[in-house]
Design an enzyme around this catalytic site. Sequence first.
Site, PDB file in Angstrom:
ATOM      1  N   ARG A  12       3.362   0.482 -14.847  1.00 40.76           N
ATOM      2  CA  ARG A  12       3.495   1.324 -13.658  1.00 40.76           C
ATOM      3  C   ARG A  12       4.968   1.352 -13.266  1.00 40.76           C
ATOM      4  NH1 ARG A  12       1.438   0.053  -7.508  1.00 40.76           N
ATOM      5  NH2 ARG A  12       2.079   2.045  -6.627  1.00 40.76           N
ATOM      6  N   HIS A  13       5.426   2.505 -12.800  1.00 41.57           N
ATOM      7  CA  HIS A  13       6.818   2.613 -12.336  1.00 41.57           C
ATOM      8  C   HIS A  13       7.124   1.524 -11.305  1.00 41.57           C
ATOM      9  CE1 HIS A  13       5.634   4.108  -8.373  1.00 41.57           C
ATOM     10  NE2 HIS A  13       4.717   4.816  -9.010  1.00 41.57           N
ATOM     11  N   GLY A  14       8.401   1.185 -11.191  1.00 42.99           N
ATOM     12  CA  GLY A  14       8.836   0.205 -10.198  1.00 42.99           C
ATOM     13  C   GLY A  14       8.720   0.751  -8.777  1.00 42.99           C
ATOM     14  N   ASN A  19       6.644   3.467  -1.636  1.00 44.42           N
ATOM     15  CA  ASN A  19       5.703   2.375  -1.901  1.00 44.42           C
ATOM     16  C   ASN A  19       5.846   1.317  -0.817  1.00 44.42           C
ATOM     17  OD1 ASN A  19       6.239   2.427  -5.489  1.00 44.42           O
ATOM     18  ND2 ASN A  19       4.526   3.257  -4.378  1.00 44.42           N
ATOM     19  N   ARG A  66      10.709   8.552 -10.877  1.00 46.69           N
ATOM     20  CA  ARG A  66      10.464   7.102 -10.796  1.00 46.69           C
ATOM     21  C   ARG A  66       9.970   6.529 -12.122  1.00 46.69           C
ATOM     22  NH1 ARG A  66       6.722   9.778  -7.437  1.00 46.69           N
ATOM     23  NH2 ARG A  66       4.499   9.328  -7.729  1.00 46.69           N
ATOM     24  N   GLU A  93       1.148  11.533 -11.591  1.00 51.23           N
ATOM     25  CA  GLU A  93       0.185  10.910 -10.678  1.00 51.23           C
ATOM     26  C   GLU A  93      -0.771  11.964 -10.133  1.00 51.23           C
ATOM     27  OE1 GLU A  93      -1.666   8.623  -9.912  1.00 51.23           O
ATOM     28  OE2 GLU A  93      -0.522   7.202  -8.672  1.00 51.23           O
ATOM     29  N   HIS A 157       1.670   5.906 -13.556  1.00 43.62           N
ATOM     30  CA  HIS A 157       1.385   5.670 -12.138  1.00 43.62           C
ATOM     31  C   HIS A 157       0.090   4.869 -11.964  1.00 43.62           C
ATOM     32  CE1 HIS A 157       4.402   8.840 -11.369  1.00 43.62           C
ATOM     33  NE2 HIS A 157       3.888   9.374 -12.461  1.00 43.62           N
TER      34      HIS A 157
END
Length: 197
Positions: A12-14, A19, A66, A93, A157
């Site tokens: 998953r993206h950072g 977030n 991202r 996503e 995602h």
Amino acid sequence: MTASRPTIYFIRHGETDWNLEGRLQGQKDIPLNDVGRVQAEEAGRKLKALVSHVEDLAYVASPMTRTRETMEILRETLGLHPEVYRLDDRLVELTFGAWEGMTWKEVRKAEPSLAALREQDKWHYAPPGGGESYAMLVDRVRPILDDLTRDTVIVAHGGVARAFLSICCGVNPRQAASMDIWQGRVLMIEGRSYRWV
């Protein structure tokens, strides 16, 4: 689904500022923050410890900023050229429609009855304004899995990870919709089983 499908190393993206604030990102293109960049490096180090020949893997990312940033940092950490990977639009996503940019608290305050409907069945509920449900996302991402020809690193995602766990590992939809999908770690999907590294 057969056990002969290639292994997937899902990342998953950072973290992004959204977030951190608990905002629904969906298809809004938000960049990584400083923590997110460190998490991308961490994922790269974990992958390097898992796989001896990282150069033999395929690398595919969602086209969002991202996920591309995460993939490029991860590849650099692996000692590979940061920009040699494939993008797949199907990995974006799921969209939260009119709710994107809001926190769940704001959604519950603005549209309590719709928020309650989603809580009853997260998997099948599509938010207003063109939102997608997880069930719709499954239909979108399933062909990606059928296209895999070798062990592959996929950077995408949280919603996509939940869809993969449902399709590949038979995780039931109610459970999959609420699973934590960690940043800075590797979700290894082998045949019908999965583990976090």
